[in-house]
Design a protein around this motif. Structure first.
Motif, PDB file in Angstrom:
ATOM      1  N   LEU A 352       0.827  -1.205   0.000  1.00 60.99           N
ATOM      2  CA  LEU A 352       0.000   0.000   0.000  1.00 60.99           C
ATOM      3  C   LEU A 352       0.860   1.254   0.000  1.00 60.99           C
ATOM      4  CD1 LEU A 352      -2.978  -0.936   2.346  1.00 60.99           C
ATOM      5  CD2 LEU A 352      -2.672  -1.330  -0.103  1.00 60.99           C
ATOM      6  N   ALA A 353       2.021   1.201   0.656  1.00 58.54           N
ATOM      7  CA  ALA A 353       2.945   2.335   0.584  1.00 58.54           C
ATOM      8  C   ALA A 353       3.488   2.482  -0.832  1.00 58.54           C
ATOM      9  CB  ALA A 353       4.090   2.138   1.578  1.00 58.54           C
ATOM     10  N   ALA A 354       3.776   1.347  -1.489  1.00 59.74           N
ATOM     11  CA  ALA A 354       4.206   1.405  -2.892  1.00 59.74           C
ATOM     12  C   ALA A 354       3.098   1.991  -3.763  1.00 59.74           C
ATOM     13  CB  ALA A 354       4.585   0.007  -3.383  1.00 59.74           C
ATOM     14  N   GLY A 355       1.853   1.630  -3.460  1.00 61.32           N
ATOM     15  CA  GLY A 355       0.736   2.217  -4.198  1.00 61.32           C
ATOM     16  C   GLY A 355       0.640   3.706  -3.999  1.00 61.32           C
ATOM     17  N   SER A 356       0.949   4.183  -2.784  1.00 58.36           N
ATOM     18  CA  SER A 356       0.958   5.619  -2.528  1.00 58.36           C
ATOM     19  C   SER A 356       2.036   6.307  -3.357  1.00 58.36           C
ATOM     20  CB  SER A 356       1.196   5.874  -1.034  1.00 58.36           C
ATOM     21  OG  SER A 356       1.180   7.244  -0.736  1.00 58.36           O
ATOM     22  N   VAL A 357       3.206   5.658  -3.476  1.00 59.41           N
ATOM     23  CA  VAL A 357       4.284   6.210  -4.307  1.00 59.41           C
ATOM     24  C   VAL A 357       3.856   6.244  -5.777  1.00 59.41           C
ATOM     25  CG1 VAL A 357       6.624   5.779  -5.162  1.00 59.41           C
ATOM     26  CG2 VAL A 357       6.108   5.506  -2.722  1.00 59.41           C
ATOM     27  N   ILE A 358       3.292   5.151  -6.250  1.00 61.26           N
ATOM     28  CA  ILE A 358       2.849   5.072  -7.654  1.00 61.26           C
ATOM     29  C   ILE A 358       1.784   6.133  -7.930  1.00 61.26           C
ATOM     30  CG2 ILE A 358       1.702   3.600  -9.357  1.00 61.26           C
ATOM     31  CD1 ILE A 358       2.995   1.201  -7.852  1.00 61.26           C
ATOM     32  N   HIS A 359       0.880   6.299  -6.980  1.00 64.20           N
ATOM     33  CA  HIS A 359      -0.173   7.316  -7.100  1.00 64.20           C
ATOM     34  C   HIS A 359       0.438   8.708  -7.222  1.00 64.20           C
ATOM     35  CE1 HIS A 359      -4.161   9.065  -6.374  1.00 64.20           C
ATOM     36  NE2 HIS A 359      -3.583   9.893  -5.533  1.00 64.20           N
ATOM     37  N   ALA A 360       1.472   8.968  -6.406  1.00 64.82           N
ATOM     38  CA  ALA A 360       2.113  10.287  -6.432  1.00 64.82           C
ATOM     39  C   ALA A 360       2.948  10.492  -7.683  1.00 64.82           C
ATOM     40  CB  ALA A 360       2.991  10.450  -5.195  1.00 64.82           C
ATOM     41  N   MET A 361       3.487   9.408  -8.237  1.00 67.26           N
ATOM     42  CA  MET A 361       4.400   9.484  -9.374  1.00 67.26           C
ATOM     43  C   MET A 361       3.692   9.299 -10.713  1.00 67.26           C
ATOM     44  SD  MET A 361       7.518  10.100  -8.364  1.00 67.26           S
ATOM     45  CE  MET A 361       8.515   9.532  -9.727  1.00 67.26           C
ATOM     46  N   SER A 362       2.404   9.538 -10.757  1.00 66.60           N
ATOM     47  CA  SER A 362       1.627   9.434 -12.004  1.00 66.60           C
ATOM     48  C   SER A 362       1.774   8.052 -12.638  1.00 66.60           C
ATOM     49  CB  SER A 362       2.058  10.527 -12.986  1.00 66.60           C
ATOM     50  OG  SER A 362       1.927  11.801 -12.410  1.00 66.60           O
ATOM     51  N   ASP A 363       1.651   7.006 -11.809  1.00 68.54           N
ATOM     52  CA  ASP A 363       1.661   5.601 -12.215  1.00 68.54           C
ATOM     53  C   ASP A 363       3.042   5.082 -12.621  1.00 68.54           C
ATOM     54  OD1 ASP A 363      -1.059   5.351 -11.722  1.00 68.54           O
ATOM     55  OD2 ASP A 363      -1.592   5.965 -13.753  1.00 68.54           O
ATOM     56  N   GLU A 364       4.097   5.800 -12.296  1.00 63.02           N
ATOM     57  CA  GLU A 364       5.458   5.308 -12.555  1.00 63.02           C
ATOM     58  C   GLU A 364       5.829   4.249 -11.511  1.00 63.02           C
ATOM     59  OE1 GLU A 364       8.418   4.152 -14.096  1.00 63.02           O
ATOM     60  OE2 GLU A 364       7.868   6.033 -15.113  1.00 63.02           O
ATOM     61  N   GLN A 365       6.421   3.122 -11.945  1.00 61.18           N
ATOM     62  CA  GLN A 365       6.768   2.036 -11.036  1.00 61.18           C
ATOM     63  C   GLN A 365       8.256   1.692 -11.044  1.00 61.18           C
ATOM     64  OE1 GLN A 365       2.440  -0.250 -11.610  1.00 61.18           O
ATOM     65  NE2 GLN A 365       4.291  -1.450 -11.415  1.00 61.18           N
ATOM     66  N   ASP A 366       9.041   2.301 -11.898  1.00 62.54           N
ATOM     67  CA  ASP A 366      10.467   2.000 -12.006  1.00 62.54           C
ATOM     68  C   ASP A 366      11.236   2.817 -10.966  1.00 62.54           C
ATOM     69  OD1 ASP A 366      13.155   1.642 -12.754  1.00 62.54           O
ATOM     70  OD2 ASP A 366      12.623   1.414 -14.864  1.00 62.54           O
ATOM     71  N   VAL A 367      11.906   2.131 -10.025  1.00 63.16           N
ATOM     72  CA  VAL A 367      12.617   2.853  -8.965  1.00 63.16           C
ATOM     73  C   VAL A 367      13.791   3.653  -9.510  1.00 63.16           C
ATOM     74  CG1 VAL A 367      11.943   1.221  -7.155  1.00 63.16           C
ATOM     75  CG2 VAL A 367      14.037   0.804  -8.467  1.00 63.16           C
ATOM     76  N   ARG A 368      14.259   3.329 -10.700  1.00 63.59           N
ATOM     77  CA  ARG A 368      15.351   4.094 -11.295  1.00 63.59           C
ATOM     78  C   ARG A 368      14.898   5.477 -11.734  1.00 63.59           C
ATOM     79  NH1 ARG A 368      16.950  -0.361 -15.681  1.00 63.59           N
ATOM     80  NH2 ARG A 368      14.671  -0.192 -15.846  1.00 63.59           N
ATOM     81  N   LEU A 369      13.579   5.679 -11.828  1.00 63.09           N
ATOM     82  CA  LEU A 369      13.026   6.973 -12.223  1.00 63.09           C
ATOM     83  C   LEU A 369      12.369   7.686 -11.045  1.00 63.09           C
ATOM     84  CD1 LEU A 369      11.476   5.969 -15.668  1.00 63.09           C
ATOM     85  CD2 LEU A 369      13.690   7.034 -15.218  1.00 63.09           C
ATOM     86  N   MET A 370      12.788   7.331  -9.842  1.00 64.05           N
ATOM     87  CA  MET A 370      12.243   7.969  -8.642  1.00 64.05           C
ATOM     88  C   MET A 370      13.367   8.714  -7.936  1.00 64.05           C
ATOM     89  SD  MET A 370       9.603   5.023  -7.313  1.00 64.05           S
ATOM     90  CE  MET A 370       8.375   4.338  -8.424  1.00 64.05           C
ATOM     91  N   GLY A 371      13.334   8.749  -6.628  1.00 65.36           N
ATOM     92  CA  GLY A 371      14.350   9.454  -5.848  1.00 65.36           C
ATOM     93  C   GLY A 371      13.852  10.791  -5.320  1.00 65.36           C
ATOM     94  N   GLY A 372      14.354  11.178  -4.158  1.00 59.60           N
ATOM     95  CA  GLY A 372      14.034  12.483  -3.582  1.00 59.60           C
ATOM     96  C   GLY A 372      12.602  12.657  -3.136  1.00 59.60           C
ATOM     97  N   LEU A 373      11.899  11.567  -2.801  1.00 58.06           N
ATOM     98  CA  LEU A 373      10.483  11.669  -2.443  1.00 58.06           C
ATOM     99  C   LEU A 373      10.246  11.827  -0.947  1.00 58.06           C
ATOM    100  CD1 LEU A 373       8.947   8.896  -4.761  1.00 58.06           C
ATOM    101  CD2 LEU A 373       9.034  11.361  -5.161  1.00 58.06           C
ATOM    102  N   ALA A 374      11.287  11.717  -0.130  1.00 58.10           N
ATOM    103  CA  ALA A 374      11.100  11.715   1.323  1.00 58.10           C
ATOM    104  C   ALA A 374      10.426  12.989   1.815  1.00 58.10           C
ATOM    105  CB  ALA A 374      12.438  11.508   2.023  1.00 58.10           C
TER     106      ALA A 374
END
Length: 640
Positions: A352-374
């Motif tokens: 569910l936390a991963a879903g919150s991240v995906i929700h915030a990232m406009s459905d992006e799921q690749d961790v290589r395209l994330m970072g700096g979300l804290a």
């Protein structure tokens, strides 16, 4: 009565959300599903508390299902401690996921169908854990399999979702075939499907044998192996694990439900439920230990190199299920259930936390395209940290207590196969900590690697999604030390009663009889895993890329999941397709369709040629009649 409410309330919610949608409308349909799930959770917790205070109640007989000859199948809800614990866990975790889904699935145009499915899924799992005989168990077993197919393929317009749903269904059919044969063999030997009757008669059948391929096998060993193969399919163990990661094509709340409270827990529950039978089948227990340890290590290695946030967590599920089977294989059944309950909280939290991240990232799921979300997702960050530390087995979080107990049980079992499981389990503890820290650091720390237009829209999830995270975070933090003494402490036998049968030589009786270094090894490996991840992704971020280039073969081997999909495709899928194509071309087109089509073509050709005789010439008709008359006279004279 509370058990009855807990089990059937989700079914009522499913009917109202699914069938009642045209009459209730979208909002009321969703509300009905969530309301009845809240009722189920309250009843599930209530019946567990009542069982703790007043003792477990006898089985609740509902009705006679059917009777054929001398065979009668009734519908009865079992109410022993194992069932009550499972009902409380399934209903509570499912309720939390229902609430979370209000926010996560709010944009979906067919959301009442989604809520109907997840409520039905919960009902099927509750039917499984309250089963009092093999037929009820099989009903719930196949029920969760069917609804999982519907949920994994929920977004059926996506080819990948359809393929994943079919894959999950087919792989599970392999295990379910063995499971069904095992059930049939139980009835053939015991002449009953009632759990109590089967368990009480096991000692009378320890000498029974079953002949297969000209060789005599212990009947209980054969049954144990067949039942475990069924569990391998449901719980995604080594060889039958390939469907689990692809199941991530479904919505994230479904991933949480499948991986935490339902479906994959079914195999572990079934093995523990049949603990009296498995205690009499040491070869089957050895197989469970071997497969469990291998699965834990295999999935741990694969999780280290995956880049999809949900697939990393999915492989952690596969690995943790391996731990549970390792515990069951060495006879520490209460420890297996302890880890199952702890895992339900922190795994639902992670998804569910991963879903919150995906929700915030406009459905992006690749961790290589994330970072700096804290800084932008502080609540999600904290809850992912709680879930990650629980998964990595860091005290005081829940995973530490149950995972540590599993490895202690494997070590003190004093069996070569159990020691194999212990070694792989300790190594997997380090791998688990590494890929968990890798996921956390790549997602929340370092510079943002997302496109600018995605960065501009990153925001924390609504409270309808965050409150469920907080509830599960509390469980991930406290369930380990709160349940440790109750589930596996000195009074474990009194707590579980007759619901779990622990053998006299089980490691449960001497979990603390191991050297200090052996008890510290898992925690040391976990800390080393965290340290290596920090080195790779914070201190020297160029190291992972350099290692993947220098060890390209190993990296590709792990990235391609030990090439199981490719091997199965070459050995099973493509030959099956070629055989089906041959059967279609030869059997269907040439024989089934060819014979009637050929006769029809022959009739049409004959009619076409006959029509050509109709020329309208009287002279031709007279000539034909003359030829016929001469032929008839010749035949008459010849026969005479």
């Amino acid at each position: 009565m509370l058990t009855l409410i807990a089990v059937f309330a989700p079914l009522i919610g499913a009917i109202l959300a699914g069938v009642g949608r045209p009459f209730l409308g979208k909002t009321l349909s969703i509300g009905a599903s969530v309301f009845f799930m809240l009722v189920s959770a309250a009843a599930g917790v209530g019946t567990l508390l009542a069982g703790l205070q007043h003792g477990v109640a006898p089985p609740l007989h509902l009705f006679n299902w059917f009777s054929v000859g001398g065979f009668t199948a009734d519908w009865t809800l079992r109410q022993d401690m194992l069932t009550l614990v499972m009902v409380a866990m399934v209903s509570v975790v499912s309720m939390v996921i229902h609430v979370y889904s209000i926010g996560y699935m709010g944009h979906d145009r067919t959301v009442p169908r989604f809520f109907a499915y997840i409520s039905l899924f919960t009902f099927a799992m509750l039917m499984l854990v309250t089963a009092n005989n093999l037929l009820q168990l099989f009903f719930g077993w196949e029920g969760v399999g069917l609804v999982s197919y519907l949920l994994i393929g929920y977004w059926y317009e996506r080819p990948a979702a359809n393929a994943a749903a079919i894959k999950a269904f087919i792989v599970n059919r392999v295990g379910d075939l063995a499971f069904a044969v095992g059930i049939a063999l139980i009835y053939f030997i015991f002449h009953t499907i009632s759990f109590d009757a089967i368990f009480s008669a096991i000692s009378a059948h320890t000498g029974d044998h079953y002949r297969l391929f000209g060789t005599s096998f212990s009947a209980l060993e054969v049954i144990g192996v067949l039942l475990f193969i069924g569990a391998m399919g449901k719980s995604a163990q080594f060889f039958l694990h390939t469907w689990l990661a692809d199941a991530m094509e479904g919505p994230t709340p479904i991933s949480a439900l499948i991986h935490a409270a339902t479906m994959v827990a079914a195999g572990v529950f079934m093995v523990v439920r049949f603990s009296p039978l498995f205690n009499a089948a040491p070869v089957a227990l050895g197989m469970i230990t071997l497969i469990g340890g291998t699965t834990a290590f295999f999935a741990g290695t694969v999780g280290c190199v995956q880049n999809d946030i949900k697939r990393i967590i999915a492989y952690s599920t596969c690995s943790q299920l391996g731990y549970m089977f390792l515990a069951a294989g060495v006879g520490a059944y209460p420890v297996a259930i302890f880890h199952l309950i702890d895992h339900a909280f922190f795994k639902a939290l992670l998804f569910l936390a991963a879903g919150s991240v995906i929700h915030a990232m406009s459905d992006e799921q690749d961790v290589r395209l994330m970072g700096g979300l804290a800084r932008k997702l502080p609540v999600t960050w904290a809850m992912m940290l709680f879930g990650g530390l629980a998964l990595a087995g860091i005290p005081p979080f829940s995973g530490y207590y149950s995972k540590d107990a599993i490895l202690r049980a494997a070590y003190v079992a004093h069996d070569p196969v159990a020691m194999y499981g212990w070694v792989l389990g300790v190594a997997t503890a380090g791998l688990t900590a590494f890929y968990t820290a890798r996921l956390f650091l790549l997602t929340f720390h370092g510079p943002s690697r997302a496109p600018r237009h995605v960065q501009e829209h990153v925001h924390e999830s609504p409270w309808v999604m965050l409150v469920p995270l907080l509830v599960l975070g509390f469980g991930a933090l406290t369930s380990g030390f709160l349940l440790n003494n109750i589930f596996i402490g000195t009074g474990f036998a009194q707590f579980w009663g007759s619901s779990i049968q622990v053998a006299a030589n089980s490691p449960m009786h001497h979990l603390d009889a191991l050297p200090g270094w052996a008890s510290l090894a898992p925690l040391v490996c976990a800390i080393l895993g965290l340290a290596v991840a920090f080195l790779f992704y914070v201190l020297v971020p160029s190291l992972p890329g350099a290692l993947s280039q220098n060890f390209g073969g190993l990296y590709r081997f792990l990235l391609n999941k030990w090439y199981f999909d490719e091997i199965y495709d070459a050995l099973l899928v493509r030959p099956s397709l070629r055989l089906a194509k041959f059967a279609w071309r030869f059997g269907d087109e040439q024989v089934i369709d060819g014979v009637p089509n050929g006769l029809a073509s022959l009739t049409a050709d004959a009619a076409t040629q006959t029509v050509k005789l109709q020329t309208g010439s009287i002279a031709l008709y007279a000539f034909i009649m003359l030829i016929g008359l001469l032929g008839f006279l010749s035949l008459f004279l010849w026969v005479r």
